[in-house]
Enzyme design. Structure first.
Site, PDB file in Angstrom:
ATOM      1  N   GLY A  46       7.275   3.679   3.250  1.00 57.91           N
ATOM      2  CA  GLY A  46       8.710   3.506   3.061  1.00 57.91           C
ATOM      3  C   GLY A  46       8.957   2.149   2.421  1.00 57.91           C
ATOM      4  O   GLY A  46       8.179   1.213   2.615  1.00 57.91           O
ATOM      5  N   GLN A  51      13.779  -5.128  -0.238  1.00 57.93           N
ATOM      6  CA  GLN A  51      12.386  -5.604  -0.222  1.00 57.93           C
ATOM      7  C   GLN A  51      11.866  -5.908  -1.617  1.00 57.93           C
ATOM      8  O   GLN A  51      10.854  -6.596  -1.759  1.00 57.93           O
ATOM      9  CB  GLN A  51      11.468  -4.576   0.454  1.00 57.93           C
ATOM     10  CG  GLN A  51      11.759  -4.395   1.946  1.00 57.93           C
ATOM     11  CD  GLN A  51      10.805  -3.409   2.577  1.00 57.93           C
ATOM     12  OE1 GLN A  51      11.042  -2.215   2.536  1.00 57.93           O
ATOM     13  NE2 GLN A  51       9.720  -3.896   3.153  1.00 57.93           N
ATOM     14  N   CYS A  94       5.286  -3.389   8.404  1.00 59.93           N
ATOM     15  CA  CYS A  94       6.331  -3.569   7.394  1.00 59.93           C
ATOM     16  C   CYS A  94       5.705  -4.272   6.202  1.00 59.93           C
ATOM     17  O   CYS A  94       4.992  -5.263   6.370  1.00 59.93           O
ATOM     18  CB  CYS A  94       7.465  -4.417   7.965  1.00 59.93           C
ATOM     19  SG  CYS A  94       8.787  -4.726   6.776  1.00 59.93           S
ATOM     20  N   LEU A  95       5.970  -3.769   4.997  1.00 64.38           N
ATOM     21  CA  LEU A  95       5.382  -4.380   3.796  1.00 64.38           C
ATOM     22  C   LEU A  95       5.891  -5.806   3.589  1.00 64.38           C
ATOM     23  O   LEU A  95       5.268  -6.585   2.876  1.00 64.38           O
ATOM     24  CB  LEU A  95       5.679  -3.519   2.566  1.00 64.38           C
ATOM     25  CG  LEU A  95       5.032  -2.126   2.565  1.00 64.38           C
ATOM     26  CD1 LEU A  95       5.515  -1.319   1.371  1.00 64.38           C
ATOM     27  CD2 LEU A  95       3.508  -2.231   2.564  1.00 64.38           C
ATOM     28  N   HIS A 136      13.890   2.346  10.340  1.00 59.67           N
ATOM     29  CA  HIS A 136      13.300   1.078   9.894  1.00 59.67           C
ATOM     30  C   HIS A 136      13.870   0.683   8.528  1.00 59.67           C
ATOM     31  O   HIS A 136      14.252  -0.474   8.313  1.00 59.67           O
ATOM     32  CB  HIS A 136      11.775   1.252   9.838  1.00 59.67           C
ATOM     33  CG  HIS A 136      11.013   0.072   9.331  1.00 59.67           C
ATOM     34  ND1 HIS A 136      10.097  -0.601  10.094  1.00 59.67           N
ATOM     35  CD2 HIS A 136      11.010  -0.553   8.111  1.00 59.67           C
ATOM     36  CE1 HIS A 136       9.580  -1.593   9.381  1.00 59.67           C
ATOM     37  NE2 HIS A 136      10.111  -1.586   8.166  1.00 59.67           N
ATOM     38  N   GLU A 137      13.947   1.656   7.610  1.00 53.12           N
ATOM     39  CA  GLU A 137      14.432   1.346   6.252  1.00 53.12           C
ATOM     40  C   GLU A 137      15.934   1.061   6.250  1.00 53.12           C
ATOM     41  O   GLU A 137      16.401   0.162   5.541  1.00 53.12           O
ATOM     42  CB  GLU A 137      14.095   2.485   5.285  1.00 53.12           C
ATOM     43  CG  GLU A 137      12.610   2.824   5.158  1.00 53.12           C
ATOM     44  CD  GLU A 137      11.714   1.638   4.906  1.00 53.12           C
ATOM     45  OE1 GLU A 137      12.170   0.648   4.304  1.00 53.12           O
ATOM     46  OE2 GLU A 137      10.538   1.679   5.321  1.00 53.12           O
ATOM     47  N   HIS A 140      16.618  -2.413   7.137  1.00 54.85           N
ATOM     48  CA  HIS A 140      16.494  -3.343   5.999  1.00 54.85           C
ATOM     49  C   HIS A 140      17.812  -3.437   5.231  1.00 54.85           C
ATOM     50  O   HIS A 140      18.197  -4.519   4.769  1.00 54.85           O
ATOM     51  CB  HIS A 140      15.405  -2.882   5.024  1.00 54.85           C
ATOM     52  CG  HIS A 140      14.013  -3.279   5.428  1.00 54.85           C
ATOM     53  ND1 HIS A 140      13.629  -4.586   5.624  1.00 54.85           N
ATOM     54  CD2 HIS A 140      12.905  -2.533   5.652  1.00 54.85           C
ATOM     55  CE1 HIS A 140      12.345  -4.630   5.951  1.00 54.85           C
ATOM     56  NE2 HIS A 140      11.880  -3.388   5.984  1.00 54.85           N
TER      57      HIS A 140
HETATM   58 ZN    ZN Z   1       9.962  -2.826   6.510  1.00 53.90          ZN
END
Ligand code: ZN
Length: 167
Positions: A46, A51, A94-95, A136-137, A140
């Site tokens: 995701g 991000q 998380c990236l 989660h997304e 963000h």
């Molecule tokens: Zn994340």
């Protein structure tokens, strides 16, 4: 398509509330294609627009591509509503927080409304891993990361660990 740079926490752009996408333009479609390419390359399941430094409400997701055929999905202006009272905890990576996993408790099932790449309204229910990924997304898009789900002690420990692995 091109791979974009992924911002790492605590970049201030990861703490901002993103603005709705006004219209699904060619630029939005290009952004979504770049985000999918960036997500697959990372590799991740995701990725939200902030991000990659774009403060707009969209994210991409593919929960199963590591085990099966890719099923890229794009969600524009998503609105998530929990369904029922069941909550589940799982460790989330998380990236934008490479190297740490945070134990986050979330509703197990959600209802999601969104706009697709053709500008059409869509809705569906999700549970399990997809539900956690969606929440989660969407976090963000509201300027929240996994660290915002734990208490101050746990947060301090995780930040110390993060600084160690990213040093
Ligand atoms: Zn994340």
């Amino acid at each position: 398509m091109s791979i974009r740079d992924i911002l790492c926490w605590p970049d201030p752009r990861l703490s901002r509330v993103c603005a709705p996408v006004a219209e699904v333009t060619e630029e939005v479609r290009r952004l979504a294609a770049d985000m999918l390419e960036t997500m697959y390359a990372a590799p991740g399941r995701g990725l939200a627009a902030p991000q990659v430094g774009v403060l707009e409400r969209l994210f991409v997701m593919d929960t199963s591509w590591k085990e099966a055929e890719p099923t890229p999905q794009v969600f524009i202006n998503p609105v998530v509503t929990p369904v029922g009272d069941t909550r589940v905890s799982q460790y989330e990576g998380c990236l934008s927080l490479p190297g740490i996993a945070v134990d986050v408790s979330r509703p197990d099932t959600v209802h999601l409304c969104w706009t697709d790449l053709d500008g059409q309204a869509q809705e569906a229910a999700f549970d399990g891993f997809a539900a956690a990924c969606i929440q989660h997304e969407v976090d963000h898009l509201d300027g929240r990361v996994t660290l915002d789900h734990v208490d101050a002690d746990q947060r301090d420990k995780l930040i110390a660990q993060y600084q160690k692995v990213s040093a």
